[in-house]
Design a protein around this motif. Sequence first.
Motif, PDB file in Angstrom:
ATOM      1  N   PHE A 162      -2.390   3.311   7.161  1.00 21.09           N
ATOM      2  CA  PHE A 162      -3.158   3.526   5.943  1.00 21.09           C
ATOM      3  C   PHE A 162      -4.522   4.116   6.286  1.00 21.09           C
ATOM      4  O   PHE A 162      -4.943   4.125   7.446  1.00 21.09           O
ATOM      5  CB  PHE A 162      -3.286   2.225   5.151  1.00 21.09           C
ATOM      6  CG  PHE A 162      -3.999   1.111   5.885  1.00 21.09           C
ATOM      7  CD1 PHE A 162      -3.311   0.305   6.786  1.00 21.09           C
ATOM      8  CD2 PHE A 162      -5.339   0.860   5.664  1.00 21.09           C
ATOM      9  CE1 PHE A 162      -3.947  -0.725   7.456  1.00 21.09           C
ATOM     10  CE2 PHE A 162      -5.993  -0.158   6.320  1.00 21.09           C
ATOM     11  CZ  PHE A 162      -5.297  -0.950   7.214  1.00 21.09           C
ATOM     12  N   PHE A 163      -5.199   4.617   5.255  1.00 24.56           N
ATOM     13  CA  PHE A 163      -6.489   5.262   5.518  1.00 24.56           C
ATOM     14  C   PHE A 163      -7.504   4.869   4.461  1.00 24.56           C
ATOM     15  O   PHE A 163      -7.173   4.437   3.356  1.00 24.56           O
ATOM     16  CB  PHE A 163      -6.324   6.785   5.587  1.00 24.56           C
ATOM     17  CG  PHE A 163      -5.742   7.410   4.355  1.00 24.56           C
ATOM     18  CD1 PHE A 163      -4.368   7.520   4.206  1.00 24.56           C
ATOM     19  CD2 PHE A 163      -6.565   7.902   3.339  1.00 24.56           C
ATOM     20  CE1 PHE A 163      -3.818   8.111   3.073  1.00 24.56           C
ATOM     21  CE2 PHE A 163      -6.025   8.486   2.212  1.00 24.56           C
ATOM     22  CZ  PHE A 163      -4.650   8.599   2.078  1.00 24.56           C
ATOM     23  N   PHE A 164      -8.766   5.029   4.840  1.00 20.08           N
ATOM     24  CA  PHE A 164      -9.894   4.720   3.981  1.00 20.08           C
ATOM     25  C   PHE A 164     -10.444   6.010   3.384  1.00 20.08           C
ATOM     26  O   PHE A 164     -10.070   7.102   3.781  1.00 20.08           O
ATOM     27  CB  PHE A 164     -10.967   3.988   4.783  1.00 20.08           C
ATOM     28  CG  PHE A 164     -10.489   2.700   5.402  1.00 20.08           C
ATOM     29  CD1 PHE A 164      -9.980   2.677   6.695  1.00 20.08           C
ATOM     30  CD2 PHE A 164     -10.517   1.517   4.684  1.00 20.08           C
ATOM     31  CE1 PHE A 164      -9.530   1.507   7.263  1.00 20.08           C
ATOM     32  CE2 PHE A 164     -10.065   0.334   5.245  1.00 20.08           C
ATOM     33  CZ  PHE A 164      -9.573   0.324   6.532  1.00 20.08           C
ATOM     34  N   ALA A 165     -11.362   5.851   2.460  1.00 19.21           N
ATOM     35  CA  ALA A 165     -11.980   7.016   1.818  1.00 19.21           C
ATOM     36  C   ALA A 165     -12.707   7.885   2.846  1.00 19.21           C
ATOM     37  O   ALA A 165     -12.857   9.091   2.652  1.00 19.21           O
ATOM     38  CB  ALA A 165     -12.931   6.570   0.722  1.00 19.21           C
ATOM     39  N   THR A 166     -13.121   7.289   3.932  1.00 23.23           N
ATOM     40  CA  THR A 166     -13.814   8.039   4.985  1.00 23.23           C
ATOM     41  C   THR A 166     -12.856   8.904   5.791  1.00 23.23           C
ATOM     42  O   THR A 166     -13.292   9.760   6.561  1.00 23.23           O
ATOM     43  CB  THR A 166     -14.511   7.076   5.944  1.00 23.23           C
ATOM     44  OG1 THR A 166     -13.523   6.223   6.537  1.00 23.23           O
ATOM     45  CG2 THR A 166     -15.544   6.226   5.222  1.00 23.23           C
ATOM     46  N   GLY A 167     -11.574   8.637   5.653  1.00 21.39           N
ATOM     47  CA  GLY A 167     -10.579   9.347   6.441  1.00 21.39           C
ATOM     48  C   GLY A 167     -10.116   8.581   7.656  1.00 21.39           C
ATOM     49  O   GLY A 167      -9.140   8.957   8.311  1.00 21.39           O
ATOM     50  N   ALA A 168     -10.793   7.500   7.974  1.00 22.07           N
ATOM     51  CA  ALA A 168     -10.391   6.676   9.111  1.00 22.07           C
ATOM     52  C   ALA A 168      -9.035   6.044   8.826  1.00 22.07           C
ATOM     53  O   ALA A 168      -8.740   5.668   7.696  1.00 22.07           O
ATOM     54  CB  ALA A 168     -11.430   5.592   9.358  1.00 22.07           C
ATOM     55  N   THR A 169      -8.220   5.937   9.855  1.00 26.43           N
ATOM     56  CA  THR A 169      -6.878   5.386   9.682  1.00 26.43           C
ATOM     57  C   THR A 169      -6.704   4.125  10.520  1.00 26.43           C
ATOM     58  O   THR A 169      -7.314   3.970  11.585  1.00 26.43           O
ATOM     59  CB  THR A 169      -5.796   6.395  10.083  1.00 26.43           C
ATOM     60  OG1 THR A 169      -5.953   6.740  11.454  1.00 26.43           O
ATOM     61  CG2 THR A 169      -5.902   7.649   9.232  1.00 26.43           C
ATOM     62  N   LEU A 170      -5.883   3.240  10.034  1.00 25.27           N
ATOM     63  CA  LEU A 170      -5.497   2.031  10.738  1.00 25.27           C
ATOM     64  C   LEU A 170      -4.013   1.800  10.499  1.00 25.27           C
ATOM     65  O   LEU A 170      -3.409   2.415   9.612  1.00 25.27           O
ATOM     66  CB  LEU A 170      -6.297   0.826  10.245  1.00 25.27           C
ATOM     67  CG  LEU A 170      -7.753   0.703  10.687  1.00 25.27           C
ATOM     68  CD1 LEU A 170      -8.412  -0.482   9.980  1.00 25.27           C
ATOM     69  CD2 LEU A 170      -7.848   0.532  12.192  1.00 25.27           C
ATOM     70  N   SER A 171      -3.446   0.904  11.284  1.00 22.64           N
ATOM     71  CA  SER A 171      -2.054   0.545  11.064  1.00 22.64           C
ATOM     72  C   SER A 171      -1.932  -0.970  10.941  1.00 22.64           C
ATOM     73  O   SER A 171      -2.815  -1.709  11.372  1.00 22.64           O
ATOM     74  CB  SER A 171      -1.178   1.059  12.205  1.00 22.64           C
ATOM     75  OG  SER A 171      -1.595   0.522  13.441  1.00 22.64           O
ATOM     76  N   SER A 172      -0.837  -1.388  10.343  1.00 24.01           N
ATOM     77  CA  SER A 172      -0.626  -2.814  10.127  1.00 24.01           C
ATOM     78  C   SER A 172       0.854  -3.135  10.209  1.00 24.01           C
ATOM     79  O   SER A 172       1.692  -2.328   9.789  1.00 24.01           O
ATOM     80  CB  SER A 172      -1.181  -3.214   8.760  1.00 24.01           C
ATOM     81  OG  SER A 172      -0.997  -4.601   8.526  1.00 24.01           O
ATOM     82  N   TRP A 173       1.160  -4.302  10.748  1.00 21.85           N
ATOM     83  CA  TRP A 173       2.529  -4.787  10.859  1.00 21.85           C
ATOM     84  C   TRP A 173       2.745  -5.998   9.956  1.00 21.85           C
ATOM     85  O   TRP A 173       1.852  -6.834   9.826  1.00 21.85           O
ATOM     86  CB  TRP A 173       2.835  -5.213  12.296  1.00 21.85           C
ATOM     87  CG  TRP A 173       2.910  -4.099  13.283  1.00 21.85           C
ATOM     88  CD1 TRP A 173       1.893  -3.587  14.021  1.00 21.85           C
ATOM     89  CD2 TRP A 173       4.075  -3.350  13.634  1.00 21.85           C
ATOM     90  NE1 TRP A 173       2.359  -2.565  14.820  1.00 21.85           N
ATOM     91  CE2 TRP A 173       3.708  -2.401  14.596  1.00 21.85           C
ATOM     92  CE3 TRP A 173       5.420  -3.385  13.229  1.00 21.85           C
ATOM     93  CZ2 TRP A 173       4.609  -1.492  15.168  1.00 21.85           C
ATOM     94  CZ3 TRP A 173       6.314  -2.492  13.796  1.00 21.85           C
ATOM     95  CH2 TRP A 173       5.908  -1.559  14.748  1.00 21.85           C
ATOM     96  N   GLY A 174       3.939  -6.075   9.379  1.00 19.74           N
ATOM     97  CA  GLY A 174       4.320  -7.263   8.644  1.00 19.74           C
ATOM     98  C   GLY A 174       4.780  -8.351   9.582  1.00 19.74           C
ATOM     99  O   GLY A 174       4.906  -8.152  10.796  1.00 19.74           O
ATOM    100  N   GLN A 175       5.092  -9.515   9.019  1.00 19.94           N
ATOM    101  CA  GLN A 175       5.426 -10.673   9.843  1.00 19.94           C
ATOM    102  C   GLN A 175       6.867 -10.671  10.305  1.00 19.94           C
ATOM    103  O   GLN A 175       7.229 -11.433  11.185  1.00 19.94           O
ATOM    104  CB  GLN A 175       5.147 -11.975   9.065  1.00 19.94           C
ATOM    105  CG  GLN A 175       6.260 -12.436   8.147  1.00 19.94           C
ATOM    106  CD  GLN A 175       6.377 -11.626   6.881  1.00 19.94           C
ATOM    107  OE1 GLN A 175       5.664 -10.648   6.664  1.00 19.94           O
ATOM    108  NE2 GLN A 175       7.300 -12.026   6.002  1.00 19.94           N
TER     109      GLN A 175
END
Length: 119
Positions: free
Chosen positions: A98-111
């Motif tokens: 996913f990404f923020f308004a700044t354009g920075a991206t991160l990722s996330s895992w479910g359980q």
Amino acid sequence: VQLQASGGGLVQAEGSLRLSCEATGVIFGINDMAWYRQAPGKERELVARISNGGRTTYGDSVTGRVIISRDNAKHTMSLQMNNLKPEDTAVYYCFIEFFFATGATLSSWGQGTLVTVSS
């Protein structure tokens, strides 16, 4: 951002299951969404991936048996699995970039949600 996966369970070979994943939290936008799985003693592998434009990629072992879909407005993703085989038994994890308004991206895992296919 949190991911909540659901829909796993016990199913007989040749049966079907539908997994769902919902992303909650402060999300400006989501790029790719994907399902991975990890069987006991094996490495985590890609099951299916879908871009925010709807382009899909499937793992070789599931091609033709699974369909990934997403609802961008609801930040949800589903995996329809058909003709399941015992070798599909694994913990299934949802993943998003996913990404923020700044354009920075991160990722996330479910359980993870356990899928068990009996022969």
